[in-house]
Design a protein around this motif. Sequence first.
Motif, PDB file in Angstrom:
ATOM      1  N   ILE A  10      41.361  70.472 114.043  1.00 27.93           N
ATOM      2  CA  ILE A  10      42.240  70.740 115.187  1.00 27.93           C
ATOM      3  C   ILE A  10      43.667  70.754 114.676  1.00 27.93           C
ATOM      4  O   ILE A  10      44.077  69.881 113.895  1.00 27.93           O
ATOM      5  N   ASP A  11      44.420  71.764 115.121  1.00 24.79           N
ATOM      6  CA  ASP A  11      45.834  71.862 114.774  1.00 24.79           C
ATOM      7  C   ASP A  11      46.645  71.264 115.930  1.00 24.79           C
ATOM      8  O   ASP A  11      46.674  71.837 117.025  1.00 24.79           O
ATOM      9  N   TYR A  12      47.255  70.115 115.688  1.00 24.10           N
ATOM     10  CA  TYR A  12      48.032  69.435 116.724  1.00 24.10           C
ATOM     11  C   TYR A  12      49.505  69.856 116.640  1.00 24.10           C
ATOM     12  O   TYR A  12      50.126  69.746 115.577  1.00 24.10           O
ATOM     13  N   GLU A  13      50.022  70.307 117.776  1.00 21.06           N
ATOM     14  CA  GLU A  13      51.441  70.655 117.889  1.00 21.06           C
ATOM     15  C   GLU A  13      52.125  69.597 118.744  1.00 21.06           C
ATOM     16  O   GLU A  13      51.593  69.198 119.778  1.00 21.06           O
ATOM     17  N   SER A  14      53.277  69.143 118.304  1.00 26.00           N
ATOM     18  CA  SER A  14      53.994  68.103 119.038  1.00 26.00           C
ATOM     19  C   SER A  14      55.444  68.508 119.277  1.00 26.00           C
ATOM     20  O   SER A  14      56.097  69.057 118.394  1.00 26.00           O
ATOM     21  N   PHE A  15      55.910  68.258 120.491  1.00 29.72           N
ATOM     22  CA  PHE A  15      57.343  68.337 120.807  1.00 29.72           C
ATOM     23  C   PHE A  15      57.862  66.927 120.496  1.00 29.72           C
ATOM     24  O   PHE A  15      57.914  66.063 121.355  1.00 29.72           O
ATOM     25  N   ASP A  16      58.200  66.724 119.216  1.00 30.28           N
ATOM     26  CA  ASP A  16      58.404  65.367 118.694  1.00 30.28           C
ATOM     27  C   ASP A  16      59.395  64.522 119.497  1.00 30.28           C
ATOM     28  O   ASP A  16      59.090  63.376 119.849  1.00 30.28           O
ATOM     29  N   ASP A  17      60.569  65.074 119.758  1.00 28.86           N
ATOM     30  CA  ASP A  17      61.606  64.265 120.419  1.00 28.86           C
ATOM     31  C   ASP A  17      61.158  63.833 121.815  1.00 28.86           C
ATOM     32  O   ASP A  17      61.373  62.687 122.221  1.00 28.86           O
ATOM     33  N   MET A  18      60.538  64.758 122.541  1.00 26.89           N
ATOM     34  CA  MET A  18      60.092  64.394 123.889  1.00 26.89           C
ATOM     35  C   MET A  18      58.880  63.468 123.822  1.00 26.89           C
ATOM     36  O   MET A  18      58.744  62.555 124.650  1.00 26.89           O
ATOM     37  N   ALA A  19      58.012  63.694 122.846  1.00 28.10           N
ATOM     38  CA  ALA A  19      56.854  62.805 122.690  1.00 28.10           C
ATOM     39  C   ALA A  19      57.325  61.372 122.448  1.00 28.10           C
ATOM     40  O   ALA A  19      56.810  60.424 123.054  1.00 28.10           O
ATOM     41  N   LYS A  20      58.309  61.210 121.585  1.00 33.99           N
ATOM     42  CA  LYS A  20      58.837  59.867 121.306  1.00 33.99           C
ATOM     43  C   LYS A  20      59.436  59.256 122.570  1.00 33.99           C
ATOM     44  O   LYS A  20      59.224  58.080 122.865  1.00 33.99           O
ATOM     45  N   ARG A  21      60.169  60.057 123.309  1.00 30.47           N
ATOM     46  CA  ARG A  21      60.786  59.584 124.557  1.00 30.47           C
ATOM     47  C   ARG A  21      59.696  59.139 125.553  1.00 30.47           C
ATOM     48  O   ARG A  21      59.803  58.090 126.173  1.00 30.47           O
ATOM     49  N   GLN A  22      58.654  59.940 125.697  1.00 29.54           N
ATOM     50  CA  GLN A  22      57.600  59.609 126.663  1.00 29.54           C
ATOM     51  C   GLN A  22      56.803  58.383 126.214  1.00 29.54           C
ATOM     52  O   GLN A  22      56.440  57.536 127.035  1.00 29.54           O
ATOM     53  N   PHE A  23      56.531  58.281 124.911  1.00 31.77           N
ATOM     54  CA  PHE A  23      55.853  57.067 124.423  1.00 31.77           C
ATOM     55  C   PHE A  23      56.713  55.832 124.716  1.00 31.77           C
ATOM     56  O   PHE A  23      56.189  54.793 125.120  1.00 31.77           O
ATOM     57  N   GLU A  24      58.017  55.936 124.500  1.00 32.39           N
ATOM     58  CA  GLU A  24      58.893  54.775 124.749  1.00 32.39           C
ATOM     59  C   GLU A  24      58.844  54.375 126.220  1.00 32.39           C
ATOM     60  O   GLU A  24      58.853  53.176 126.541  1.00 32.39           O
ATOM     61  N   LEU A  25      58.804  55.358 127.111  1.00 33.67           N
ATOM     62  CA  LEU A  25      58.711  55.041 128.547  1.00 33.67           C
ATOM     63  C   LEU A  25      57.396  54.323 128.856  1.00 33.67           C
ATOM     64  O   LEU A  25      57.366  53.367 129.640  1.00 33.67           O
ATOM     65  N   ILE A  26      56.320  54.768 128.236  1.00 35.28           N
ATOM     66  CA  ILE A  26      55.015  54.129 128.460  1.00 35.28           C
ATOM     67  C   ILE A  26      55.028  52.706 127.886  1.00 35.28           C
ATOM     68  O   ILE A  26      54.526  51.766 128.518  1.00 35.28           O
ATOM     69  N   PHE A  27      55.619  52.536 126.709  1.00 34.99           N
ATOM     70  CA  PHE A  27      55.712  51.193 126.123  1.00 34.99           C
ATOM     71  C   PHE A  27      56.473  50.255 127.071  1.00 34.99           C
ATOM     72  O   PHE A  27      56.088  49.099 127.259  1.00 34.99           O
ATOM     73  N   THR A  28      57.548  50.756 127.655  1.00 36.86           N
ATOM     74  CA  THR A  28      58.341  49.922 128.585  1.00 36.86           C
ATOM     75  C   THR A  28      57.505  49.525 129.797  1.00 36.86           C
ATOM     76  O   THR A  28      57.554  48.368 130.242  1.00 36.86           O
ATOM     77  N   GLU A  29      56.736  50.475 130.323  1.00 34.03           N
ATOM     78  CA  GLU A  29      55.849  50.161 131.455  1.00 34.03           C
ATOM     79  C   GLU A  29      54.860  49.057 131.084  1.00 34.03           C
ATOM     80  O   GLU A  29      54.606  48.144 131.864  1.00 34.03           O
ATOM     81  N   GLU A  47      55.161  46.793 128.746  1.00 33.13           N
ATOM     82  CA  GLU A  47      55.864  45.519 128.559  1.00 33.13           C
ATOM     83  C   GLU A  47      56.132  44.827 129.895  1.00 33.13           C
ATOM     84  O   GLU A  47      56.074  43.598 130.006  1.00 33.13           O
ATOM     85  N   GLN A  48      56.392  45.647 130.914  1.00 31.73           N
ATOM     86  CA  GLN A  48      56.679  45.075 132.243  1.00 31.73           C
ATOM     87  C   GLN A  48      55.414  44.585 132.950  1.00 31.73           C
ATOM     88  O   GLN A  48      55.478  43.785 133.873  1.00 31.73           O
ATOM     89  N   ARG A  49      54.252  45.075 132.500  1.00 33.02           N
ATOM     90  CA  ARG A  49      53.009  44.807 133.232  1.00 33.02           C
ATOM     91  C   ARG A  49      52.108  43.772 132.562  1.00 33.02           C
ATOM     92  O   ARG A  49      51.396  43.053 133.243  1.00 33.02           O
ATOM     93  N   TRP A  50      52.129  43.741 131.216  1.00 23.82           N
ATOM     94  CA  TRP A  50      51.233  42.827 130.506  1.00 23.82           C
ATOM     95  C   TRP A  50      52.005  42.054 129.431  1.00 23.82           C
ATOM     96  O   TRP A  50      52.952  42.593 128.843  1.00 23.82           O
ATOM     97  N   PRO A  51      51.577  40.813 129.141  1.00 27.77           N
ATOM     98  CA  PRO A  51      52.216  40.051 128.048  1.00 27.77           C
ATOM     99  C   PRO A  51      51.655  40.476 126.694  1.00 27.77           C
ATOM    100  O   PRO A  51      50.693  39.893 126.190  1.00 27.77           O
ATOM    101  N   ILE A  52      52.260  41.503 126.134  1.00 32.46           N
ATOM    102  CA  ILE A  52      51.799  42.076 124.866  1.00 32.46           C
ATOM    103  C   ILE A  52      52.808  41.725 123.777  1.00 32.46           C
ATOM    104  O   ILE A  52      54.020  41.841 123.974  1.00 32.46           O
TER     105      ILE A  52
END
Lengths: 130, 87
Positions: A49-68, A70-75
Amino acid sequence: MKTKLTLSPDPIDEAALAKARSISDGMGAVVTFSGVVRGRENEATITSIDYESFDDMAKRQFELIFTEIEQRWPIESIRLVHRTGIVPVNEPSLWVEVVAAHRAEAFDACQHLIDQMKLRVPIWKKPIVT
Amino acid sequence: MQSKPHIKLTVRFWSYFADVTGCRETAIEAEAGSTLGQLHDLVCKQFPKLAEARNSTLKAVGLDYQDDDFVLSDGDEVSLFPPVQGG
Protein backbone atom coordinates in the motif's frame (compact mmCIF):
# COMPACT_ATOMS: atom_id res chain seq x y z
CA MET A 1 1.37 13.35 29.24
CA LYS A 2 4.41 12.67 27.08
CA THR A 3 3.84 12.13 23.38
CA LYS A 4 6.06 11.16 20.50
CA LEU A 5 4.74 11.18 16.95
CA THR A 6 6.66 9.93 13.94
CA LEU A 7 5.56 10.05 10.30
CA SER A 8 8.27 8.46 8.21
CA PRO A 9 8.87 6.34 5.11
CA ASP A 10 11.29 4.19 7.11
CA PRO A 11 10.25 0.64 8.10
CA ILE A 12 8.81 0.43 11.62
CA ASP A 13 11.32 -1.33 13.88
CA GLU A 14 9.06 -2.71 16.61
CA ALA A 15 11.93 -4.29 18.55
CA ALA A 16 13.82 -1.01 18.66
CA LEU A 17 10.69 0.84 19.73
CA ALA A 18 10.07 -1.64 22.55
CA LYS A 19 13.70 -1.37 23.65
CA ALA A 20 13.43 2.42 23.79
CA ARG A 21 10.41 2.25 26.13
CA SER A 22 10.65 4.45 29.19
CA ILE A 23 8.03 4.20 31.95
CA SER A 24 7.84 5.35 35.53
CA ASP A 25 7.45 3.08 38.58
CA GLY A 26 3.72 3.61 38.99
CA MET A 27 2.78 2.39 35.53
CA GLY A 28 1.25 -1.07 35.26
CA ALA A 29 -0.07 -1.15 31.70
CA VAL A 30 1.61 -0.89 28.32
CA VAL A 31 -0.76 -1.39 25.41
CA THR A 32 0.78 -1.63 21.97
CA PHE A 33 -0.96 -2.02 18.63
CA SER A 34 0.51 -2.76 15.23
CA GLY A 35 -1.52 -2.20 12.09
CA VAL A 36 -0.19 -4.50 9.37
CA VAL A 37 -0.80 -4.35 5.61
CA ARG A 38 -3.04 -7.20 4.52
CA GLY A 39 -2.47 -9.11 1.30
CA ARG A 40 -5.97 -8.41 0.04
CA GLU A 41 -7.72 -5.07 -0.35
CA ASN A 42 -11.23 -4.71 -1.80
CA GLU A 43 -11.11 -8.37 -2.89
CA ALA A 44 -7.91 -7.86 -4.88
CA THR A 45 -4.51 -9.37 -4.15
CA ILE A 46 -2.00 -6.62 -3.49
CA THR A 47 1.73 -6.40 -2.90
CA SER A 48 1.81 -3.20 -0.90
CA ILE A 49 0.00 0.00 0.00
CA ASP A 50 1.27 3.45 -0.91
CA TYR A 51 0.42 5.79 1.97
CA GLU A 52 0.12 9.51 1.22
CA SER A 53 0.15 11.96 4.11
CA PHE A 54 -0.59 15.67 4.43
CA ASP A 55 2.15 15.75 7.06
CA ASP A 56 1.61 19.15 8.67
CA MET A 57 -2.13 18.67 9.04
CA ALA A 58 -1.70 15.06 10.15
CA LYS A 59 0.61 16.22 12.94
CA ARG A 60 -1.86 18.94 13.93
CA GLN A 61 -4.78 16.48 14.04
CA PHE A 62 -2.79 13.90 16.02
CA GLU A 63 -1.89 16.62 18.55
CA LEU A 64 -5.57 17.51 18.93
CA ILE A 65 -6.43 13.86 19.55
CA PHE A 66 -3.58 13.53 22.07
CA THR A 67 -4.96 16.56 23.94
CA GLU A 68 -8.44 15.00 24.02
CA ILE A 69 -6.98 11.80 25.44
CA GLU A 70 -5.01 13.67 28.08
CA GLN A 71 -8.20 15.40 29.22
CA ARG A 72 -10.16 12.14 29.39
CA TRP A 73 -7.81 9.46 30.73
CA PRO A 74 -4.79 9.40 33.10
CA ILE A 75 -2.20 8.37 30.53
CA GLU A 76 1.54 8.71 31.13
CA SER A 77 2.71 8.54 27.53
CA ILE A 78 1.77 7.83 23.94
CA ARG A 79 4.12 6.97 21.13
CA LEU A 80 2.75 6.66 17.60
CA VAL A 81 4.55 5.83 14.36
CA HIS A 82 2.80 5.92 10.98
CA ARG A 83 4.78 4.85 7.98
CA THR A 84 4.31 6.74 4.72
CA GLY A 85 5.11 5.79 1.14
CA ILE A 86 5.11 2.16 0.04
CA VAL A 87 4.55 -0.43 2.78
CA PRO A 88 4.78 -4.08 1.66
CA VAL A 89 2.23 -6.72 2.70
CA ASN A 90 2.86 -8.19 6.18
CA GLU A 91 4.78 -5.11 7.33
CA PRO A 92 3.36 -2.66 9.87
CA SER A 93 2.12 0.71 8.66
CA LEU A 94 1.11 1.82 12.16
CA TRP A 95 2.53 1.29 15.64
CA VAL A 96 0.98 2.72 18.79
CA GLU A 97 2.01 2.46 22.42
CA VAL A 98 -0.04 3.76 25.34
CA VAL A 99 1.35 3.66 28.88
CA ALA A 100 -0.90 4.07 31.93
CA ALA A 101 -1.23 2.91 35.53
CA HIS A 102 -4.01 0.47 34.67
CA ARG A 103 -5.11 -1.48 31.61
CA ALA A 104 -8.64 -0.08 31.29
CA GLU A 105 -7.54 3.47 30.47
CA ALA A 106 -4.64 2.25 28.36
CA PHE A 107 -6.92 0.10 26.16
CA ASP A 108 -9.63 2.78 25.97
CA ALA A 109 -7.17 5.53 25.04
CA CYS A 110 -5.50 3.35 22.40
CA GLN A 111 -8.87 2.48 20.85
CA HIS A 112 -9.95 6.13 20.87
CA LEU A 113 -6.70 7.24 19.27
CA ILE A 114 -6.97 4.79 16.38
CA ASP A 115 -10.71 5.41 15.88
CA GLN A 116 -10.17 9.17 15.71
CA MET A 117 -7.13 8.79 13.47
CA LYS A 118 -9.28 6.92 10.96
CA LEU A 119 -11.82 9.74 10.98
CA ARG A 120 -9.62 12.84 11.07
CA VAL A 121 -5.96 12.38 10.25
CA PRO A 122 -5.27 13.13 6.58
CA ILE A 123 -3.52 10.00 5.44
CA TRP A 124 -4.71 8.03 2.41
CA LYS A 125 -3.81 4.68 0.97
CA LYS A 126 -3.45 3.47 -2.58
CA PRO A 127 -3.25 -0.33 -2.89
CA ILE A 128 -0.62 -1.61 -5.31
CA VAL A 129 -2.13 -4.54 -7.19
CA THR A 130 -0.01 -7.38 -8.53
CA MET B 1 -19.66 50.56 -11.44
CA GLN B 2 -16.90 49.25 -9.20
CA SER B 3 -16.25 45.52 -9.21
CA LYS B 4 -16.39 43.71 -5.90
CA PRO B 5 -13.04 43.16 -4.20
CA HIS B 6 -11.54 39.72 -4.60
CA ILE B 7 -9.33 37.48 -2.50
CA LYS B 8 -6.64 35.12 -3.75
CA LEU B 9 -6.73 31.57 -2.49
CA THR B 10 -4.69 28.43 -2.98
CA VAL B 11 -6.60 25.17 -3.26
CA ARG B 12 -4.67 21.95 -2.69
CA PHE B 13 -5.88 18.51 -3.76
CA TRP B 14 -4.95 15.32 -1.97
CA SER B 15 -5.19 11.59 -2.69
CA TYR B 16 -7.14 10.73 -5.87
CA PHE B 17 -8.47 14.30 -6.07
CA ALA B 18 -5.04 15.22 -7.45
CA ASP B 19 -5.50 12.55 -10.14
CA VAL B 20 -8.96 13.69 -11.23
CA THR B 21 -7.99 17.37 -11.30
CA GLY B 22 -4.61 16.69 -12.88
CA CYS B 23 -2.89 19.01 -10.40
CA ARG B 24 -1.77 19.18 -6.80
CA GLU B 25 -2.90 22.76 -6.34
CA THR B 26 -4.46 25.67 -8.13
CA ALA B 27 -4.83 29.39 -7.52
CA ILE B 28 -8.38 30.73 -7.42
CA GLU B 29 -9.81 34.22 -7.02
CA ALA B 30 -13.11 34.58 -5.19
CA GLU B 31 -15.24 37.48 -4.06
CA ALA B 32 -14.26 38.90 -0.69
CA GLY B 33 -16.47 37.40 1.99
CA SER B 34 -16.79 34.07 0.17
CA THR B 35 -17.38 31.02 2.31
CA LEU B 36 -15.64 27.69 2.09
CA GLY B 37 -18.83 26.19 0.66
CA GLN B 38 -18.97 28.82 -2.08
CA LEU B 39 -15.34 28.17 -2.92
CA HIS B 40 -16.09 24.44 -3.10
CA ASP B 41 -18.84 25.22 -5.63
CA LEU B 42 -16.39 27.24 -7.71
CA VAL B 43 -13.83 24.44 -7.63
CA CYS B 44 -16.44 21.86 -8.65
CA LYS B 45 -17.37 24.02 -11.65
CA GLN B 46 -13.73 24.20 -12.66
CA PHE B 47 -13.16 20.47 -12.05
CA PRO B 48 -16.54 18.77 -12.67
CA LYS B 49 -15.29 15.32 -11.64
CA LEU B 50 -14.88 16.64 -8.09
CA ALA B 51 -18.60 17.36 -7.98
CA GLU B 52 -19.27 13.61 -7.99
CA ALA B 53 -17.57 13.41 -4.58
CA ARG B 54 -19.06 16.67 -3.32
CA ASN B 55 -20.93 15.21 -0.34
CA SER B 56 -18.03 13.14 0.95
CA THR B 57 -15.32 15.76 0.43
CA LEU B 58 -13.45 16.89 3.54
CA LYS B 59 -12.33 20.51 3.68
CA ALA B 60 -9.59 22.22 5.65
CA VAL B 61 -8.26 25.74 5.82
CA GLY B 62 -4.63 25.69 6.82
CA LEU B 63 -4.31 22.67 9.11
CA ASP B 64 -7.84 22.64 10.56
CA TYR B 65 -11.14 21.27 9.33
CA GLN B 66 -13.76 23.93 8.65
CA ASP B 67 -17.46 23.96 7.82
CA ASP B 68 -19.03 25.30 4.63
CA ASP B 69 -19.98 28.57 6.34
CA PHE B 70 -16.37 29.40 7.24
CA VAL B 71 -15.53 32.84 5.77
CA LEU B 72 -12.29 32.80 3.81
CA SER B 73 -9.54 35.42 3.96
CA ASP B 74 -7.06 36.58 1.34
CA GLY B 75 -4.14 34.16 1.15
CA ASP B 76 -5.93 31.21 2.76
CA GLU B 77 -4.72 27.77 1.78
CA VAL B 78 -7.65 25.42 1.35
CA SER B 79 -7.31 21.65 1.12
CA LEU B 80 -9.90 19.36 -0.41
CA PHE B 81 -9.67 15.61 -0.01
CA PRO B 82 -11.64 12.36 0.17
CA PRO B 83 -12.31 10.53 3.46
CA VAL B 84 -9.08 9.67 5.23
CA GLN B 85 -7.73 6.12 5.47
CA GLY B 86 -4.84 6.03 7.92
CA GLY B 87 -3.70 2.90 9.68
